[in-house]
Design a protein around this motif. Structure first.
Motif, PDB file in Angstrom:
ATOM      1  N   ALA A 190       0.839  -1.203   0.000  1.00  0.00           N
ATOM      2  CA  ALA A 190       0.000   0.000   0.000  1.00  0.00           C
ATOM      3  C   ALA A 190       0.876   1.256   0.000  1.00  0.00           C
ATOM      4  O   ALA A 190       1.764   1.398   0.837  1.00  0.00           O
ATOM      5  N   ILE A 191       0.612   2.123  -0.974  1.00  0.00           N
ATOM      6  CA  ILE A 191       1.310   3.402  -1.086  1.00  0.00           C
ATOM      7  C   ILE A 191       0.263   4.483  -1.330  1.00  0.00           C
ATOM      8  O   ILE A 191      -0.663   4.287  -2.123  1.00  0.00           O
ATOM      9  N   SER A 192       0.385   5.601  -0.657  1.00  0.00           N
ATOM     10  CA  SER A 192      -0.556   6.697  -0.887  1.00  0.00           C
ATOM     11  C   SER A 192       0.176   8.027  -0.877  1.00  0.00           C
ATOM     12  O   SER A 192       1.200   8.185  -0.212  1.00  0.00           O
ATOM     13  N   THR A 193      -0.366   8.972  -1.640  1.00  0.00           N
ATOM     14  CA  THR A 193       0.142  10.340  -1.664  1.00  0.00           C
ATOM     15  C   THR A 193      -0.972  11.266  -1.214  1.00  0.00           C
ATOM     16  O   THR A 193      -2.093  11.199  -1.727  1.00  0.00           O
ATOM     17  N   ASN A 194      -0.676  12.108  -0.252  1.00  0.00           N
ATOM     18  CA  ASN A 194      -1.670  13.001   0.328  1.00  0.00           C
ATOM     19  C   ASN A 194      -1.178  14.441   0.210  1.00  0.00           C
ATOM     20  O   ASN A 194      -0.018  14.727   0.527  1.00  0.00           O
ATOM     21  N   SER A 195      -2.039  15.330  -0.235  1.00  0.00           N
ATOM     22  CA  SER A 195      -1.599  16.695  -0.508  1.00  0.00           C
ATOM     23  C   SER A 195      -2.594  17.721   0.017  1.00  0.00           C
ATOM     24  O   SER A 195      -3.802  17.467   0.108  1.00  0.00           O
TER      25      SER A 195
END
Length: 210
Positions: A190-195
């Motif tokens: 699991a990989i996520s990018t949050n901005s």
């Protein structure tokens, strides 16, 4: 949602909801976007107290939201709607107790400055272990006060606090930043990018029923 004025009307379902805390005070409204592995973007709002990291409130686009209270280990769920961009009506539905625990073992954290306002964070289950079990790439943005939070990190408050404390050790005593973007690799696929899309100063208080 207005920048400085929040008019709040509460409709409580008293059969399933009961406040035990005096009040919740919030001073920043963060508009966010999360990109999860193999999922579409998720837009949501995170409302925080910059002086109190133990609770925060999420508002989602499906008119549902929740207050996560790590002082009392309670999640308070609610429905909401917005009128004229400045009026939010909350209907609390239920509260759910949770047991706070660390999802992974972290004994060692290494923070490396990659370039200005960009930091690599690697976490290890043991100090002498060569394989990390959590990695983050964090981009900071200068701000007028300390608003360093990981706003959609699927880890305990205790682990998040340890990571933030380790990051702050690299900031030379100046903590006036907001996390503009971060990518997290949970090392389980699991990989996520949050901005951060927008941040507004607010004065927002939730009072419990007497």
């Amino acid at each position: 949602m207005g920048k400085n004025i929040f008019v709040i009307i509460f409709l409580f379902c008293l059969k399933s909801f009961c406040f035990s805390q005096t009040s919740y005070q919030f001073d920043y409204n963060l508009k966010l976007r999360s990109n999860q592995s193999a999922q579409k973007n998720i837009d949501f709002t995170y409302i925080i107290n910059s002086k109190e990291p133990l609770y925060g409130m999420y508002l989602y686009d499906d008119a549902k939201g929740a207050i996560f209270d790590n002082k009392e280990n309670i999640r308070r769920n609610f429905n909401y709607r917005i009128k004229a961009k400045e009026i939010m009506i909350h209907q609390f539905l239920k509260e759910t107790s949770f047991v706070s625990y660390d999802e992974i073992k972290i004994e060692h954290i290494i923070v490396e400055k990659i370039k200005e306002n960009k930091y690599s964070i690697k976490c290890y289950p043991e100090k002498d272990n060569k394989n990390s079990n959590l990695e983050l790439m964090v981009y900071l943005k200068p701000f007028n006060e300390d608003v360093i939070r990981f706003y959609y990190l699927d880890l305990s408050n205790h682990i998040q606090t340890r990571i933030i404390d380790s990051l702050k050790e690299k900031l030379n005593g100046n903590y006036n930043y907001v996390v503009e973007r971060y990518t997290v690799d949970y090392k389980n696929g699991a990989i996520s990018t949050n901005s951060l899309k927008k941040i507004d100063k607010i004065n927002f208080r939730i009072e419990p029923p007497k």
